[in-house]
Scaffold this motif. Structure first.
Motif: not given
Length: 281
Positions: A221-224, A246-252, A278-281
């Motif tokens: 997921a990274g930070s984006g 995951l909600r707590e740990r993934v900032p973006g 995991v699907s980056p926008r």
């Protein structure tokens, strides 16, 4: 809702009903066969009923929609005002659904672009949503297809199963891989790779496998800006707990959905499935 480009997918996208209705996404069901009964996914069989059948070791198989089912859906979309259709489906590596859609598209009354997303579950669902948002904004058929393909290229899916036996029975993973997992008494972590289900890692216990699944998802997921889906079959508490972490740990994280998979994917994974998309926008 009439619009220039219609978006169609299949029932393995597992999009929530409200989401499908809000974005006018058409869904064509796959079929689950339990014993001698053929049942449409999403309307005639629930995940609970599927899990019970598997636990009782009843024969369970799945089948694609017929080309005529797709042809009727394309005709209805055209009659409702669509001048083009994007037809997005689960990986052709694991199902003949894409091929059935391609056959039907040849005689459709409007242009149909059939896309093998090489995905399944909400990995497919996020592709359909990307295409729908472009269509809603007045985008062309090509632009909607491009949005779906871009989303598919960036999306990853990882999952844990209690046993590889269901995947082996359905021919979705090699017998050698399945037997290796059983012989070593390990818990498998799998991923979608090139549209195929591949063994990613072998972990010694269920708790360690789920912890590793979480770590892989956080790293990916990274930070984006990213959308995440947590799927399960007969494991709601595990899924909810993983989603909270995951909600707590993934900032973006923009959107995080938790849902039970339907009967088609469940038939090949078995109860205890836990998956993260995991699907980056």
């Amino acid at each position: 809702m009439s619009r220039h480009v219609a978006i169609l997918t299949d029932s393995t996208a597992y999009l929530p009903r409200q989401t499908r209705e809000r974005h006018a996404i058409i869904t064509v069901p796959l079929t689950v066969v339990i014993g001698d009964r053929a049942l449409e996914e999403g309307t005639e069989i629930s995940a609970v009923a599927l899990a019970e059948a598997l636990q009782k070791r009843r024969p369970v198989t799945t089948s694609r929609p017929s080309p005529e089912v797709f042809a009727e859906a394309y005709r209805e979309a055209a009659a409702a005002g669509a001048t083009g259709i994007v037809s997005l489906h689960l990986s052709a590596e694991v199902s003949g659904t894409h091929d059935a859609a391609v056959l039907a598209a040849k005689d459709a009354p409007v242009p149909v672009r059939v896309v093998d997303t090489r995905m399944m579950g909400m990995a497919l669902g996020f592709c359909a949503l990307a295409a729908a948002r472009v269509a809603e904004a007045g985008g062309s058929l090509d632009e909607a297809v491009a949005a779906a393909e871009k989303r598919a290229a960036g999306t990853s899916a990882y999952f844990y199963v209690d046993t590889l036996d269901y995947l082996r029975r359905g021919g979705r993973i090699g017998t050698a891989q399945a037997l290796l997992g059983s012989a070593l008494a390990v818990k498998p972590l799998l991923e979608l790779d090139g549209g195929r289900i591949e063994l990613r890692e072998k972990v010694r216990t269920a708790s360690k496998a789920i912890a590793r699944l979480e770590e892989i998802a956080v790293e990916r997921a990274g930070s984006g800006a990213v959308d995440i889906a947590v799927h399960h079959l007969s494991a709601p508490e595990r899924a909810a707990a993983l989603a909270d972490r995951l909600r707590e740990r993934v900032p973006g994280v923009e959107e995080l959905q938790v849902s039970e998979v339907g009967a088609v994917i469940g038939a090949h994974t078995g109860p205890g499935l836990l998956a993260v998309v995991v699907s980056p926008r």
